[in-house]
Scaffold this motif. Structure first.
Motif, PDB file in Angstrom:
ATOM      1  N   PHE A  35      25.136 116.444  48.513  1.00  0.00           N
ATOM      2  CA  PHE A  35      24.213 116.713  49.620  1.00  0.00           C
ATOM      3  C   PHE A  35      23.368 117.933  49.305  1.00  0.00           C
ATOM      4  CE2 PHE A  35      27.111 114.575  52.724  1.00  0.00           C
ATOM      5  CZ  PHE A  35      28.303 114.646  52.032  1.00  0.00           C
ATOM      6  N   PHE A  47      20.323 118.766  57.387  1.00  0.00           N
ATOM      7  CA  PHE A  47      20.579 117.817  56.311  1.00  0.00           C
ATOM      8  C   PHE A  47      19.263 117.383  55.677  1.00  0.00           C
ATOM      9  CE2 PHE A  47      22.497 114.371  54.084  1.00  0.00           C
ATOM     10  CZ  PHE A  47      21.622 113.300  54.182  1.00  0.00           C
ATOM     11  N   TYR A  50      21.081 112.883  50.513  1.00  0.00           N
ATOM     12  CA  TYR A  50      22.442 112.538  50.109  1.00  0.00           C
ATOM     13  C   TYR A  50      22.394 111.591  48.901  1.00  0.00           C
ATOM     14  CZ  TYR A  50      26.786 109.882  50.105  1.00  0.00           C
ATOM     15  OH  TYR A  50      27.940 109.268  49.727  1.00  0.00           O
ATOM     16  N   MET A  98      35.356 109.279  49.093  1.00  0.00           N
ATOM     17  CA  MET A  98      35.152 108.771  50.439  1.00  0.00           C
ATOM     18  C   MET A  98      36.193 107.741  50.818  1.00  0.00           C
ATOM     19  SD  MET A  98      31.088 108.484  50.657  1.00  0.00           S
ATOM     20  CE  MET A  98      30.107 109.663  49.805  1.00  0.00           C
ATOM     21  N   ASN A  99      36.924 107.260  49.860  1.00  0.00           N
ATOM     22  CA  ASN A  99      37.949 106.277  50.189  1.00  0.00           C
ATOM     23  C   ASN A  99      39.232 106.939  50.682  1.00  0.00           C
ATOM     24  OD1 ASN A  99      36.377 104.032  49.442  1.00  0.00           O
ATOM     25  ND2 ASN A  99      36.792 104.481  47.289  1.00  0.00           N
ATOM     26  N   GLY A 101      39.591 108.326  53.423  1.00  0.00           N
ATOM     27  CA  GLY A 101      39.764 108.146  54.864  1.00  0.00           C
ATOM     28  C   GLY A 101      38.948 109.076  55.716  1.00  0.00           C
ATOM     29  N   GLY A 102      37.795 109.446  55.271  1.00  0.00           N
ATOM     30  CA  GLY A 102      36.974 110.340  56.076  1.00  0.00           C
ATOM     31  C   GLY A 102      36.348 111.375  55.167  1.00  0.00           C
ATOM     32  N   TYR A 103      35.467 112.135  55.720  1.00  0.00           N
ATOM     33  CA  TYR A 103      34.759 113.068  54.863  1.00  0.00           C
ATOM     34  C   TYR A 103      35.600 114.209  54.373  1.00  0.00           C
ATOM     35  CZ  TYR A 103      30.238 111.121  54.624  1.00  0.00           C
ATOM     36  OH  TYR A 103      29.200 110.309  54.301  1.00  0.00           O
ATOM     37  N   GLN A 104      36.635 114.538  55.092  1.00  0.00           N
ATOM     38  CA  GLN A 104      37.434 115.671  54.692  1.00  0.00           C
ATOM     39  C   GLN A 104      36.534 116.884  54.471  1.00  0.00           C
ATOM     40  OE1 GLN A 104      40.384 114.872  55.375  1.00  0.00           O
ATOM     41  NE2 GLN A 104      39.895 112.727  55.436  1.00  0.00           N
ATOM     42  N   LYS A 105      36.855 117.731  53.550  1.00  0.00           N
ATOM     43  CA  LYS A 105      36.076 118.957  53.496  1.00  0.00           C
ATOM     44  C   LYS A 105      34.904 118.827  52.529  1.00  0.00           C
ATOM     45  CE  LYS A 105      39.106 121.215  50.138  1.00  0.00           C
ATOM     46  NZ  LYS A 105      39.924 122.416  49.907  1.00  0.00           N
ATOM     47  N   VAL A 106      33.801 119.347  52.985  1.00  0.00           N
ATOM     48  CA  VAL A 106      32.601 119.425  52.166  1.00  0.00           C
ATOM     49  C   VAL A 106      32.559 120.823  51.559  1.00  0.00           C
ATOM     50  CG1 VAL A 106      30.091 119.378  52.186  1.00  0.00           C
ATOM     51  CG2 VAL A 106      31.369 117.729  53.545  1.00  0.00           C
ATOM     52  N   PHE A 108      30.519 123.741  49.748  1.00  0.00           N
ATOM     53  CA  PHE A 108      29.148 124.214  49.618  1.00  0.00           C
ATOM     54  C   PHE A 108      29.011 125.169  48.433  1.00  0.00           C
ATOM     55  CE2 PHE A 108      26.847 122.841  53.425  1.00  0.00           C
ATOM     56  CZ  PHE A 108      27.880 122.340  54.187  1.00  0.00           C
TER      57      PHE A 108
ATOM     58  N   TYR B  31      33.945 111.704  63.406  1.00  0.00           N
ATOM     59  CA  TYR B  31      34.506 112.745  62.547  1.00  0.00           C
ATOM     60  C   TYR B  31      33.916 114.084  62.958  1.00  0.00           C
ATOM     61  CZ  TYR B  31      35.689 108.726  59.664  1.00  0.00           C
ATOM     62  OH  TYR B  31      36.177 107.526  59.221  1.00  0.00           O
ATOM     63  N   TYR B  35      32.958 124.679  60.349  1.00  0.00           N
ATOM     64  CA  TYR B  35      32.667 125.470  59.169  1.00  0.00           C
ATOM     65  C   TYR B  35      32.354 126.880  59.628  1.00  0.00           C
ATOM     66  CZ  TYR B  35      32.120 121.196  56.432  1.00  0.00           C
ATOM     67  OH  TYR B  35      32.344 120.013  55.791  1.00  0.00           O
ATOM     68  N   PHE B  45      34.301 125.492  54.560  1.00  0.00           N
ATOM     69  CA  PHE B  45      34.998 124.508  55.375  1.00  0.00           C
ATOM     70  C   PHE B  45      36.225 125.123  56.042  1.00  0.00           C
ATOM     71  CE2 PHE B  45      36.806 120.480  56.504  1.00  0.00           C
ATOM     72  CZ  PHE B  45      38.166 120.565  56.241  1.00  0.00           C
ATOM     73  N   ARG B  98      31.964 107.524  57.297  1.00  0.00           N
ATOM     74  CA  ARG B  98      32.103 108.202  56.011  1.00  0.00           C
ATOM     75  C   ARG B  98      31.181 107.635  54.943  1.00  0.00           C
ATOM     76  NH1 ARG B  98      36.565 105.289  52.956  1.00  0.00           N
ATOM     77  NH2 ARG B  98      36.887 103.393  54.145  1.00  0.00           N
TER      78      ARG B  98
END
Lengths: 118, 114
Positions: A35, A47, A50, A98-99, A101-106, A108, B31, B35, B45, B98
């Motif tokens: 991103f 944003f 992506y 991404m598999n 189960g969610g974005y979890q932590k991004v 930076f 979701y 942050y 995060f 996601r």
């Protein structure tokens, strides 16, 4: 663990010129997302663009394009025809598989401060 | 256009006090994230939240922090006993799924701990 490196703390560009903001990354994931976010002086996070790791074509959004070179682990942002309003901090970021189960932590990067000169 | 809203925009508190930062994510998003950005530093995060539970948290998110979705709209971050180093801008974000790659951020809540 994922790591984002932005080596340019600050950049100047002449109005109407194109500029490339560098971003390299490191991850052991096979699937990930990249991103770019813009943070103007007001502080909000906007944003921009992506790129999925399995996308074969470089992402484009208006004047923004992401130059994705997977083998080199780079995801540079190209802004064409810079405008004064483009002056801001720009953050490169990535998300893990991404598999999972969610974005979890991004994660930076440290950001690049872009200043557009009239 | 739907947006993530955060309150308060700025809060000043004494060290040791409890603080609750509130966020209203975009209504159809599933979701949710917090942050933080210490002044002049990168965005870090804290925690992600999905299906009414924490899905991942960072080392920063210790026992002093908690998150809650008390109703169908609010998503809160509580800092139980604030420290000076908790002074930062706290951003809430949400995403619909996601697959799109886009996090929608709120405008942030600036916390100043004295």
């Amino acid at each position: 663990a994922q790591k984002i490196t932005q080596t340019q703390p600050g950049m100047f560009v002449q109005e109407k010129e194109a500029v490339t903001l560098d971003c390299t990354y490191d991850t052991s994931d096979q699937s990930y997302g990249l991103f770019w976010y813009k943070q103007p002086s007001s502080g909000e996070m906007i944003f921009l663009i992506y790129q999925g790791s399995y996308d074969e074509q470089n992402a484009t959004e208006g004047r923004y394009s992401l130059n994705f070179q997977k083998a080199r682990k780079s995801a540079n942002l190209v802004i064409s025809a810079s405008q004064l309003g483009d002056s801001a901090m720009y953050f490169c970021a990535m998300s893990p598989d991404m598999n999972s189960g969610g974005y979890q932590k991004v994660t930076f990067g440290t950001g690049t401060k872009l200043q557009v000169i009239p | 256009e739907p947006e993530v809203t955060q309150t308060p925009s700025h809060q000043v508190t004494q060290m040791g006090q409890e603080v609750i930062l509130r966020c209203v994510p975009i209504s159809n998003h599933l979701y949710f994230y917090w942050y933080r950005q210490i002044l002049g530093q990168k965005v870090e995060f804290l925690v992600s939240f999905y299906n009414n539970e924490i899905s991942e948290k960072s080392e920063i998110f210790d026992d002093q922090f908690s998150v809650e979705r008390p109703d169908g709209s609010n998503f809160t971050l509580k800092i139980r006993s604030t420290k000076l180093e908790d002074s930062a801008m706290y951003f809430c974000a949400s995403s619909e799924n996601r697959d799109t790659g886009e996090l929608f951020f709120g405008e942030g809540s600036r916390l100043t701990v004295l």
